[in-house]
Every structure is written in C-alpha cells, then in structure tokens.
Design a protein around this motif. Structure first.
Motif, PDB file in Angstrom:
ATOM      1  N   LYS A 203       7.392  -9.377   8.187  1.00  0.00           N
ATOM      2  CA  LYS A 203       8.147  -9.654   6.954  1.00  0.00           C
ATOM      3  C   LYS A 203       7.274 -10.205   5.831  1.00  0.00           C
ATOM      4  CE  LYS A 203      11.789  -8.399   9.179  1.00  0.00           C
ATOM      5  NZ  LYS A 203      12.322  -7.026   8.962  1.00  0.00           N
ATOM      6  N   GLN A 204       6.073  -9.669   5.685  1.00  0.00           N
ATOM      7  CA  GLN A 204       5.232 -10.027   4.551  1.00  0.00           C
ATOM      8  C   GLN A 204       5.895  -9.538   3.263  1.00  0.00           C
ATOM      9  OE1 GLN A 204       2.429 -11.778   4.395  1.00  0.00           O
ATOM     10  NE2 GLN A 204       2.197 -11.478   2.184  1.00  0.00           N
ATOM     11  N   ARG A 205       5.960 -10.386   2.245  1.00  0.00           N
ATOM     12  CA  ARG A 205       6.676 -10.041   1.012  1.00  0.00           C
ATOM     13  C   ARG A 205       5.953  -8.965   0.213  1.00  0.00           C
ATOM     14  NH1 ARG A 205       7.825 -14.404  -2.957  1.00  0.00           N
ATOM     15  NH2 ARG A 205       9.118 -12.761  -3.830  1.00  0.00           N
ATOM     16  N   THR A 206       4.633  -9.044   0.129  1.00  0.00           N
ATOM     17  CA  THR A 206       3.873  -8.078  -0.645  1.00  0.00           C
ATOM     18  C   THR A 206       3.233  -7.060   0.296  1.00  0.00           C
ATOM     19  OG1 THR A 206       1.932  -9.543  -0.571  1.00  0.00           O
ATOM     20  CG2 THR A 206       3.381  -9.706  -2.486  1.00  0.00           C
ATOM     21  N   LEU A 207       2.676  -6.014  -0.274  1.00  0.00           N
ATOM     22  CA  LEU A 207       2.078  -4.957   0.520  1.00  0.00           C
ATOM     23  C   LEU A 207       0.755  -4.550  -0.117  1.00  0.00           C
ATOM     24  CD1 LEU A 207       2.665  -3.324   3.073  1.00  0.00           C
ATOM     25  CD2 LEU A 207       3.690  -1.568   1.635  1.00  0.00           C
ATOM     26  N   ARG A 208      -0.295  -5.224   0.317  1.00  0.00           N
ATOM     27  CA  ARG A 208      -1.645  -4.930  -0.138  1.00  0.00           C
ATOM     28  C   ARG A 208      -2.537  -4.715   1.065  1.00  0.00           C
ATOM     29  NH1 ARG A 208      -3.206  -9.361  -4.805  1.00  0.00           N
ATOM     30  NH2 ARG A 208      -1.624  -8.821  -6.355  1.00  0.00           N
ATOM     31  N   THR A 466      -0.083   3.205  -7.116  1.00  0.00           N
ATOM     32  CA  THR A 466      -0.592   2.331  -6.057  1.00  0.00           C
ATOM     33  C   THR A 466      -1.631   1.359  -6.595  1.00  0.00           C
ATOM     34  OG1 THR A 466      -0.206   4.098  -4.463  1.00  0.00           O
ATOM     35  CG2 THR A 466      -1.644   2.296  -3.775  1.00  0.00           C
ATOM     36  N   MET A 467      -2.546   1.839  -7.437  1.00  0.00           N
ATOM     37  CA  MET A 467      -3.565   0.952  -7.993  1.00  0.00           C
ATOM     38  C   MET A 467      -2.927  -0.116  -8.888  1.00  0.00           C
ATOM     39  SD  MET A 467      -6.906   3.319  -8.755  1.00  0.00           S
ATOM     40  CE  MET A 467      -6.036   4.544  -9.696  1.00  0.00           C
ATOM     41  N   ALA A 468      -1.905   0.278  -9.645  1.00  0.00           N
ATOM     42  CA  ALA A 468      -1.210  -0.706 -10.480  1.00  0.00           C
ATOM     43  C   ALA A 468      -0.486  -1.734  -9.620  1.00  0.00           C
ATOM     44  CB  ALA A 468      -0.232   0.004 -11.406  1.00  0.00           C
ATOM     45  N   ALA A 469       0.092  -1.295  -8.510  1.00  0.00           N
ATOM     46  CA  ALA A 469       0.803  -2.220  -7.628  1.00  0.00           C
ATOM     47  C   ALA A 469      -0.155  -3.223  -6.998  1.00  0.00           C
ATOM     48  CB  ALA A 469       1.546  -1.440  -6.550  1.00  0.00           C
ATOM     49  N   VAL A 470      -1.303  -2.743  -6.547  1.00  0.00           N
ATOM     50  CA  VAL A 470      -2.264  -3.622  -5.878  1.00  0.00           C
ATOM     51  C   VAL A 470      -2.883  -4.613  -6.856  1.00  0.00           C
ATOM     52  CG1 VAL A 470      -4.498  -3.653  -4.685  1.00  0.00           C
ATOM     53  CG2 VAL A 470      -2.762  -1.983  -4.022  1.00  0.00           C
ATOM     54  N   SER A 471      -3.049  -4.208  -8.109  1.00  0.00           N
ATOM     55  CA  SER A 471      -3.655  -5.105  -9.095  1.00  0.00           C
ATOM     56  C   SER A 471      -2.611  -5.898  -9.879  1.00  0.00           C
ATOM     57  CB  SER A 471      -4.544  -4.319 -10.064  1.00  0.00           C
ATOM     58  OG  SER A 471      -3.819  -3.287 -10.695  1.00  0.00           O
ATOM     59  N   SER A 472      -1.380  -5.948  -9.364  1.00  0.00           N
ATOM     60  CA  SER A 472      -0.332  -6.793  -9.952  1.00  0.00           C
ATOM     61  C   SER A 472      -0.159  -8.045  -9.103  1.00  0.00           C
ATOM     62  CB  SER A 472       0.996  -6.033 -10.036  1.00  0.00           C
ATOM     63  OG  SER A 472       0.902  -4.913 -10.873  1.00  0.00           O
ATOM     64  N   ARG A 473       0.173  -9.132  -9.759  1.00  0.00           N
ATOM     65  CA  ARG A 473       0.366 -10.396  -9.048  1.00  0.00           C
ATOM     66  C   ARG A 473       1.828 -10.534  -8.620  1.00  0.00           C
ATOM     67  NH1 ARG A 473      -2.497 -15.111  -8.966  1.00  0.00           N
ATOM     68  NH2 ARG A 473      -3.883 -14.345 -10.606  1.00  0.00           N
ATOM     69  N   GLU A 474       2.021 -10.852  -7.352  1.00  0.00           N
ATOM     70  CA  GLU A 474       3.367 -11.099  -6.820  1.00  0.00           C
ATOM     71  C   GLU A 474       4.319  -9.954  -7.172  1.00  0.00           C
ATOM     72  OE1 GLU A 474       4.544 -13.486  -4.824  1.00  0.00           O
ATOM     73  OE2 GLU A 474       2.506 -14.255  -4.618  1.00  0.00           O
ATOM     74  N   LEU A 475       4.081  -8.812  -6.536  1.00  0.00           N
ATOM     75  CA  LEU A 475       4.959  -7.660  -6.729  1.00  0.00           C
ATOM     76  C   LEU A 475       5.814  -7.501  -5.480  1.00  0.00           C
ATOM     77  CD1 LEU A 475       5.479  -5.286  -8.768  1.00  0.00           C
ATOM     78  CD2 LEU A 475       4.005  -3.910  -7.294  1.00  0.00           C
TER      79      LEU A 475
END
Length: 584
Positions: A203-208, A466-475
């Motif tokens: 149940k990790q909130r983010t996915l990086r 995907t790159m935008a998601a990974v380089s966003s804080r707390e998504l």
C-alpha cells in the motif's frame, strides 16, 4: 479494455472527485504505456531535484553531440567501447540472473502471492491485460525490427558462419526470437513485480522506481539516493524512448513518401516528430484522450488484420516451417546464446546486438514496470510472470514469423534481395521493399505506416506522462501531473530523437541505449533484492500470525474444556457427599 476502475484513496484522505464534484473514475490508458487518469482538483508540484537533475544529465549527453556532431559521436563511441569491451559480460550475466530468478519465483511458494487482498480478482480480462502490456512495452519496435532484423544476421552471422549461407539463414530467423523472447520480457517483468507488490500489497501511496528499492534502502528511498534512482530512471527512459522514435520516424517518412508526393529526407523526419508533438500537446490541453483510447482499439485490430492478411496471402508454408525450425534451434541453444561472447573470434556480434538489446530492455524496464503494476491488481506473481514471459514472447515470435519470415522468403527465393537492400540502401528501404512485394502492396504499406504512427504516438504520450509523474512531488493515486509538465517531456523526447538522428542514426541510438542502461543494472539489482526481502519478511509475518491464531485458538479450547469440566463437577457431586447431605 473498456472497463472502468476506481482509484483506491490514500489512507485518511477523502474520496477523489473531479472538478464538477462527481466521483473520480479512472481508466487505464489503453493507448499503451501510461496510466492516464482523469484530472483532479488541486495542484501537483514538481520535484525540482529530480526534474533539474534529470534535465541536466540529458543535456550533458545531448548538447555536446548537437554542437559538435563528430566529436560528440567520438565521445559516445568511446563510452560505448568501454562499456561493451569491459562490461559487456555484465549485461549478459545480469539478464540471465533475472530470468533465473523469475523461473525460481514462479515455481516457488511465492508464486501464489496475490497483488492485493486474497479476495481481489483481476480488474481486466487476461486478453485485455496482455494487449495493454504488449502495446505499452513493444510499441513500434516490433514493427520495425520484425521485418528486417534477420537481414543483419544473414549478412553478418554469429558463430563464424558464412554470410548468406543456409546455416546463416536458419540462425537469422532464430536470433530475433531470442532477443525478443524470455530474457527480454524477464527484464520487463522484474520491476513490474516489485512495483505491483509495493503498490497493491504494501500500500505504498506513490509509484516510483525508488519505491521498488525500499526493501533495501528503507527510508533512504525518500532522500537523495531515492532521487538519484528516479533521475536515472528518467535518463534511461529518454534513451530508450528516444531510440524508438529515432528508429521508427524514418520508416513513417519513407512510407509517406511512397504513398504521397512528399519527398523523404531529414526535413520530413523532423516534420513528422514536430506534428506528433503538436498533436500530443493538443490532446493534453483539449481533452482528446477518449479519442486516443478509441484509436488504441483500432490499433490492435489493425495489427490482427495485417497479420491475418500476411498469413493467408503470404508464403504461409515457408513462414510456418521456418518458425518451427527456429523454435527448435532456440530451445536447443538458449544457454549458448545467452552467454555467447566470441572472445577468440572477436566478431563483435554480442556487443552489436545482444548487449544492445539487453540495454534497450533494461532502459525501458522501469517504465513498463510502472504501467504493468497499475493494471495488475488481483493477479498473482506466477500469473504475471507467465503472462509476460510466455505470452509476451509468443506475441513477438508470431510477429517475426509473419513479417520477418516473409521478407526472408523473398530473399532465399530470389524474388527480392531484401538483405542486399538493407545493406546498401538502409533499413527503411528494405522494410518498404519487402512490404510492397506482398499482394496489394500499396495498401499493406499504408496500414503498416498507420500502425507505426499509432505506436509512436503511444511512445510519446505514455513516456512523457511517466516522466512527468516520476518528477512530480507527492503524486498520490487519483491525480495526474501538470499538463505543461507532460508536454515539456514530450518536447524533450522529440528533441533527443532529432539530435540522435542528426548525429549518427542507428549507431548513435544503439550507443545511447547501452549507456543509459548501465547504471540501471545496479538499480534493478536493488529492485530484485527488495522484492526478495519483502516476500520473505511478509511470509514470516504471516506464519507468525497463523501460529499466534492457532495458539490462541488452542488456549481458548483448553479454557472452554476446563470450564465445562468445572461446571460438571459442581452439578454432579460425589455420592458420598450427596449421601451425607441427605442424611443430615
């Protein structure tokens, strides 16, 4: 692919809603690659450390190459020579180790572990699930290499074979199936397993990608080390996606030049990329995602239709015979091919092809893993491994059987010298010549180009997301990156592919894939160890819980028995006592 799913809300948060106040409904991006989610209210901040570090690293590679192409190519070649000459064995051993780990995992007791609760079942049918994975992970690459990869092995075969010989032809049809087979899909599957486990089970909130390393790094995944891993992920994806764009754009240009009055050349190549980028920007800002999803379905049916057409009207018997022969060669020589380095002969086949492919798959692997993790809730570890490594490989093999074996038939039957055209005129000329030789060749070329266009749009769209998601804080779940952020990374991808095509074509693209994959080898090693630790620790915890429940149940049964016995003693007194009382 049309099912709708609701995102799981983060612990302690309110149900996500759209701007209109309706409950948020999420659908996977069937068009392949990213998991596109309806926009939610609120502001998503950019992680400046990841964003600027990744951009700086990309600039360090691309800007010198753009300003001084010859020296830039020399620098890339020097790095390539170092990696393949000194560390080519590392790519081979790592890929083999990952495949071996997955075989063990699928056959072990951990294979029954489900992503989610025990009662959870897959949200998508197996066919839809595999179609989305295949579209996301393979894209236009299989369309490009499916037609002409065999020609390279036919002209310059491995294992000291004579070029153009019967033996070279047999192995030329086999090696593509090896490079797009079990090992390649195993590299895709590893991060998908770890990310699905940490997302759906833990149940990790983010996915990086850094989240998949928490089993080893712990809280350090939230610090500079985790940021570095995410930067390397973006760097690798730029290399892989830029390679795909750089390889496939000339095919589209050549096809358009054949069916339209346009002239094929660098201007048309750049124009194709620019138009794609503009269309993607428009889709983000004007909400054309539903149309893209419909095009995804069209894409799958077009691929099936083209394959059926070639199977029926092409050299059917030769295709099936060659495919059968290649299966036998592959299974008989799988280990040999996995570790072939030719240290004495020094042919360079391993560096030019196997290391290149393993580097390409490694660079793409985290991206594919992020996508597969999101759509795999309710599936088991064994189901994911078998679905990706077996069904994914089979899909690629069928593509090579239809496209590649048809082109080879024209070569060995003296109908069309496809291998010679590839050697003298280039890949795109060979692809178009082979397709044009089929019945209704003009229509086949048009459908083929349309398929590549759709696959390339997938690459640009999903990779940028995907790159935008990974380089966003707390998504967290249920939100998406800022629109400008996605468009920005799409422009970066387009720029990288243009630079690489301008500098050195295929050689520069292969070089970038190998370079960007090298640091990811060590990251994926952390992912493997994290997954192993999680599985072992969680199983021990479950065993302890089961033992505790068993002990509690045993104690409860014993207490109940003692209580019942005590009640029975009070109600049935010994005869002597009763007699005394009666006598009294």
């Amino acid at each position: 692919m049309g099912e709708e799913t609701r995102p799981r809300n983060a612990p302690g948060s309110a149900r996500a809603t759209t701007a209109a106040g309706a409950p948020l409904q999420c659908r996977p991006h069937d068009f392949g690659g990213a998991f596109v989610i309806a926009a939610t209210t609120g502001t998503v901040r950019v992680d400046r450390q990841v964003f600027w570090s990744a951009l700086l690293l990309i600039g360090v590679i691309c800007v010198p190459v753009m300003l001084a192409p010859e020296r830039g190519q020399q620098a890339l070649d020097a790095v390539l020579g170092l990696l393949t000459g000194k560390f080519g064995w590392l790519y081979l051993w790592f890929a083999a180790a990952v495949f071996g780990f997955l075989v063990w995992l699928a056959c072990s007791k951990y294979g029954r572990v489900r992503f989610g609760a025990e009662k959870d079942r897959p949200e998508f049918s197996t066919l839809s699930w595999m179609a989305m994975i295949f579209t996301a992970s393979i894209g236009g690459g299989i369309m490009y290499w499916g037609v002409i990869e065999w020609a390279y092995y036919y002209n310059d075969p491995p294992m000291q074979m004579a070029p153009g010989s019967v033996e070279a032809a047999h192995w030329a049809a086999t090696y593509p199936m090896f490079h797009w087979g079990f090992t390649a899909w195993g590299l895709f599957c590893l991060p998908a397993l770890a990310l699905a486990y940490v997302y759906h089970v833990r149940k990790q909130r983010t996915l990086r990608l850094s989240d998949a390393c928490r089993g080893v790094l712990g809280d350090r995944a939230d610090g500079w080390l985790g940021r570095l891993i995410d930067v390397l992920f973006i760097f690798g994806l730029v290399g892989a996606a830029g390679t795909s764009l750089g390889l496939e754009v000339p095919v589209v240009s050549e096809g358009m030049a054949r069916i339209t009055p346009l002239e094929q050349g660098s201007v048309l190549d750049v124009t194709v990329i620019a138009v794609w980028t503009l269309l993607f920007g428009a889709s983000v800002f004007f909400g054309l995602q539903k149309g893209l999803r419909r095009l995804a379905d069209v894409n799958i049916w077009l691929a099936f239709g083209l394959g059926a057409f070639i199977l029926v009207l092409g050299p059917t018997v030769f295709m099936i015979d060659t495919f059968t022969n290649s299966i036998g060669l592959l299974f008989q020589n799988f280990v040999k091919m996995s570790f072939y380095t030719d240290p004495v002969g020094g042919s360079g086949f391993e560096e030019d092809w196997t290391v290149f492919y393993w580097g390409w798959w490694i660079s793409y692997a985290p991206f594919v893993g992020l996508f597969v993790a999101r759509i795999s809730k309710g599936r088991t570890i064994r189901g994911m491994i078998s679905g990706m490594c077996l069904a994914g490989s089979a899909g690629c093999w069928v593509s090579f059987a239809l496209l590649g074996n048809t082109a080879m038939f024209y070569q060995v039957s003296d109908v069309l010298p496809v291998a010679d055209i590839v050697s003298s005129q280039g890949d795109t000329a060979g692809i178009m010549a082979a397709l044009s030789q089929l019945p209704l060749g003009g229509l086949v070329v048009a459908v083929f180009v349309l398929l590549v266009v759709l696959f390339l749009a997938t690459t640009l769209d999903s990779s940028a997301y995907t790159m935008a998601a990974v380089s966003s804080r707390e998504l967290p779940r249920g939100t998406e990156p800022a629109r400008w952020h996605r468009v920005f990374w799409a422009v970066v991808l387009a720029g990288v592919s243009i630079v690489l095509m301008y500098v050195g074509g295929l050689e520069a693209l292969q070089t970038l894939s190998i370079i960007t994959a090298f640091p990811l080898i060590f990251v994926l090693a952390l992912v493997l160890e994290s997954l192993r630790r999680w599985l072992v620790a969680d199983r021990r915890q479950r065993n302890r819980s089961d033992e505790a429940e068993t002990d509690t149940g045993t104690d409860a049964d014993t207490a109940t028995a003692d209580s019942t016995a005590a009640e029975g003693t009070e109600s049935a007194e010994p005869p002597s006592v009763s007699a005394l009382r009666n006598g009294a």
